[in-house]
Design a protein around this motif. Structure first.
Motif, mmCIF file in Angstrom:
data_model
loop_
_atom_site.group_PDB
_atom_site.id
_atom_site.type_symbol
_atom_site.label_atom_id
_atom_site.label_comp_id
_atom_site.label_asym_id
_atom_site.label_seq_id
_atom_site.Cartn_x
_atom_site.Cartn_y
_atom_site.Cartn_z
ATOM 1 N N GLU A 194 -39.499 -34.433 48.804
ATOM 2 C CA GLU A 194 -39.607 -35.705 48.817
ATOM 3 C C GLU A 194 -39.804 -36.395 47.368
ATOM 4 N N LEU A 195 -38.944 -37.321 46.978
ATOM 5 C CA LEU A 195 -38.837 -38.059 45.619
ATOM 6 C C LEU A 195 -39.819 -39.197 45.659
ATOM 7 N N GLU A 196 -39.914 -39.587 44.550
ATOM 8 C CA GLU A 196 -41.179 -40.498 44.245
ATOM 9 C C GLU A 196 -40.297 -41.999 44.394
ATOM 10 N N ASN A 197 -39.144 -42.073 43.948
ATOM 11 C CA ASN A 197 -38.619 -43.241 43.744
ATOM 12 C C ASN A 197 -37.716 -43.306 44.874
ATOM 13 N N MET A 198 -37.273 -44.495 45.400
ATOM 14 C CA MET A 198 -36.222 -44.747 46.495
ATOM 15 C C MET A 198 -34.931 -45.111 45.860
ATOM 16 N N THR A 199 -33.966 -44.504 46.467
ATOM 17 C CA THR A 199 -32.430 -44.347 45.955
ATOM 18 C C THR A 199 -31.612 -44.814 47.242
ATOM 19 N N GLU A 200 -30.554 -45.019 47.061
ATOM 20 C CA GLU A 200 -29.514 -45.235 48.142
ATOM 21 C C GLU A 200 -29.039 -43.926 48.685
ATOM 22 N N ASP A 201 -29.165 -43.760 50.054
ATOM 23 C CA ASP A 201 -28.772 -42.309 50.648
ATOM 24 C C ASP A 201 -27.337 -42.022 50.104
ATOM 25 N N PHE A 202 -27.194 -40.603 50.104
ATOM 26 C CA PHE A 202 -25.584 -39.901 49.906
ATOM 27 C C PHE A 202 -25.722 -38.727 50.662
ATOM 28 N N ASP A 203 -24.507 -38.109 50.634
ATOM 29 C CA ASP A 203 -24.340 -36.746 51.329
ATOM 30 C C ASP A 203 -22.900 -36.166 50.705
ATOM 31 N N VAL A 204 -23.160 -35.351 49.807
ATOM 32 C CA VAL A 204 -21.853 -34.703 48.975
ATOM 33 C C VAL A 204 -22.197 -33.234 48.973
ATOM 34 N N VAL A 205 -21.105 -32.513 48.642
ATOM 35 C CA VAL A 205 -21.104 -30.904 48.875
ATOM 36 C C VAL A 205 -20.706 -30.790 47.077
ATOM 37 N N ILE A 206 -21.544 -29.964 46.246
ATOM 38 C CA ILE A 206 -21.197 -29.776 44.885
ATOM 39 C C ILE A 206 -20.852 -28.464 44.724
ATOM 40 N N PRO A 207 -19.562 -28.122 44.018
ATOM 41 C CA PRO A 207 -19.177 -26.759 43.934
ATOM 42 C C PRO A 207 -20.300 -25.793 43.455
ATOM 43 N N ALA A 208 -20.384 -24.561 43.926
ATOM 44 C CA ALA A 208 -21.365 -23.817 43.246
ATOM 45 C C ALA A 208 -21.196 -23.501 41.728
ATOM 46 N N LYS A 209 -19.947 -23.262 41.424
ATOM 47 C CA LYS A 209 -19.804 -23.401 39.923
ATOM 48 C C LYS A 209 -20.210 -24.117 39.118
#
Lengths: 380, 380
Positions: free
Chosen positions: B191-206
């Motif tokens: 749980e983060l302290e600041n509010m930000t816009e929601d997102f949904d991404v997949v970041i390569p393991a490399k």
């Protein structure tokens, strides 16, 4: 049948020495095995890859081993697997117990691992060597002679004789080691204190590299025995056998120049020269012939390398002493770097004859104990 | 044209961060280059392998760099070669001087190396990302979340979406990372302290593995910006861009069992369980299906593995707490070892449903912050 308890760390140390002889890729399946022989006197661990064989004896009296032998016998186990099992055992002590069908149970703490073994009788026998009149030499001195020469062997199997170090005893006490790949040569001579029978053998470079990992105590004395096709290095507990390379090593004494031949002598700081060559090599590697050029002209000593694609290097060099004529000579900097790496002296003397004749490196020209040769490359 | 002097060590540090993005095997020749841009404000070093791009700015005001800029400009140099040259320079200071034809002279002490470069204009441009409303998070926290999940990604390129870590922000402040290769899964929520816009991404393991090598100061705050096909991690001087993996990550929440499903809960010491699995794996690797069997029967908890060729292991295990029914369940010990490696807690709670349903690992069952799943293997 085998039954004993032993300190894990001491057993692992002993195992790791024997493992130096056991390769992962072996033509004969039995050679992937470790032979364990337990007598009332202690544990003998034998391994071999066909080229070298190591027998390491851990005496029951060894205090670190805290050995308690309650059953004797012998067995073959899969070497790398057995080593991993022992290394991962949870307790400081482990127990080995042979059961029927050549199985052995390794127990430690609450962990119990049963391993399938083989009858020790199927293991190849190591050929006996007559244990008479050994050459006696400190392990550290032998390692030094080996490391000062073995790097210069050839890696090409097309002429097997050059893949080994030529080791000779002459006049019963002058020990000479020589290695060359025809581009460079290293020769080291030491005078021994004891008289021994002369010999002339070629030891494979791979055996020499293993030798350095097996004898850890530089101060202990090693006995060296020679048979017609193998050599045995032995201390109190370890017997290290290596096959010899067959054939006659070519005469190399004539390659070393006469003092009167030299036209130029330069003295460098070893570390500084090494760094200059490291940088020059970066550029040399990008050139077609892989060389650097050393140009001596009056007081100026400069190293250059030039690659039309990548760029060029220009190094003004500091010489500590200089005597003789000008020269411009090209060579592979890697050979000079390799030669400098094995020098323990802070300074090196390099002497030149001409730009088409090998130049020599010596820590000091006072003696011929240690001489290295590097052959130049003819360039246009 | 570029002309400056700089402290070698500081320059090398900056170079090595940018080098993380530059691969040795690149399809586009320009991507083997390092882009150097010198302005009056400092030096910018840019590298890219097409997947990730790093721009590292070394400000003229940096005290360690002792920078003196007397000419500005830009150039491309061969990255690995330039790095080697800088690293081997003799003095603490080095000078860079651009000359005609996109060449650059590196001088240090008595050493002078001239390198052929290219016009910086041929370097591909990094796509701009809108710098609005970043997610702010400590570098150390982000690295922790990544290392707790990235090991569980799939290495099979047949389903690319699983080769990345699924990173989501929901409710403007709940950050969730998930990775799975269909045999095991790891999910971490903070749980983060600041509010930000929601997102949904997949970041390569490399990219994630490179990220960990680039941001060295765990205490500094990172700004995370998302665009439709890339992500940017940024601190004061470093911009780290990574492409995203396209496609929809499958729903994984439903894979995590309901508390009411569990039939057995075991608490282990993490380090002890890891060692048991390390030993059991030795034998499991020699079996046809690579599994170990955990058998819970009354007060007895035992791990076994049995290979007809090699042997067998039997480990009596210590459980710190136990609640529930008996079970006999087989699984690949490597998955359990990987899961235990990323736990920082001294204890782990493992809960089971049946021998055909995944079991879960949690440092504590008080929260669902960190849940890992391992799928069992059906055996006869």
């Amino acid at each position: 049948m085998i039954q004993l308890s032993i300190n894990k760390a001491a057993f692992l140390n002993a195992l790791r020495i024997t493992k130096q002889a056991i390769g992962s890729k072996v033509a004969i399946p039995a050679l992937s095995k470790l032979k364990i022989v337990v007598s009332n006197e202690g544990i003998s661990l034998t391994g071999s890859n066909g080229q070298i064989s190591i027998e390491n004896f851990l005496p029951a009296s060894d205090k670190d081993a805290s050995m308690l032998i309650s059953g004797t016998g012998s067995i073959l186990v899969e070497a790398s697997f057995f080593d991993s099992v022992v290394a991962q055992m949870p307790d400081v002590t482990l127990e080995l117990k042979e059961i029927d069908n050549h199985q052995i149970i390794v127990t430690s703490g609450k962990s119990e691992i049963t391993l399938n073994g083989l009858d020790a009788e199927v293991y190849p026998r190591i050929q006996e060597i007559s244990k008479e009149n050994p050459l006696k030499i400190k392990a550290g001195q032998l390692k030094e002679i080996f490391s000062e020469t073995v790097f210069a062997v050839s890696t090409q199997e097309s002429r097997p004789i050059f893949t080994g170090v030529h080791l000779m005893l002459t006049d019963n006490k002058s020990l000479k080691a020589v290695a060359t790949d025809s581009h460079r040569m290293s020769q080291r001579i030491v005078e021994l204190e004891n008289m021994t029978e002369d010999f002339d053998v070629v030891i494979p470079a791979k055996s020499i590299n293993s030798f350095r990992n097996v004898f850890n105590n530089d101060d202990e004395e090693i006995n060296l025995f020679i048979a017609h096709n193998q050599v045995l290095f032995q201390n109190e507990n370890i017997s290290f056998y290596s096959r010899l390379i067959e054939g006659n090593y070519p005469e190399t004494d004539r390659l070393i120049p006469q003092v009167s031949d030299y036209t130029l002598s330069l003295t460098f700081d070893v570390s500084e020269l090494r760094h200059v060559m490291d940088r020059a090599r970066l550029l040399a590697n990008a050139t077609s012939n892989g060389t650097v050029k050393l140009t001596v002209s009056g007081d100026s000593v400069v190293t250059t390398a030039n690659s039309p694609e990548v760029g060029s290097v220009h190094e003004d060099m500091t010489v500590l002493a200089k005597e003789g004529a000008d020269i411009a000579i090209s060579f592979n900097p890697q050979y000079l770097i390799d030669a400098l790496k094995v020098l323990k002296s802070p300074e090196v003397q390099i002497r030149f004859i001409s730009n088409v004749r090998p130049f020599t490196l010596q820590p000091s020209i006072e003696t011929n104990d240690f001489v290295q040769l590097v052959t130049p490359v003819r360039t246009n």
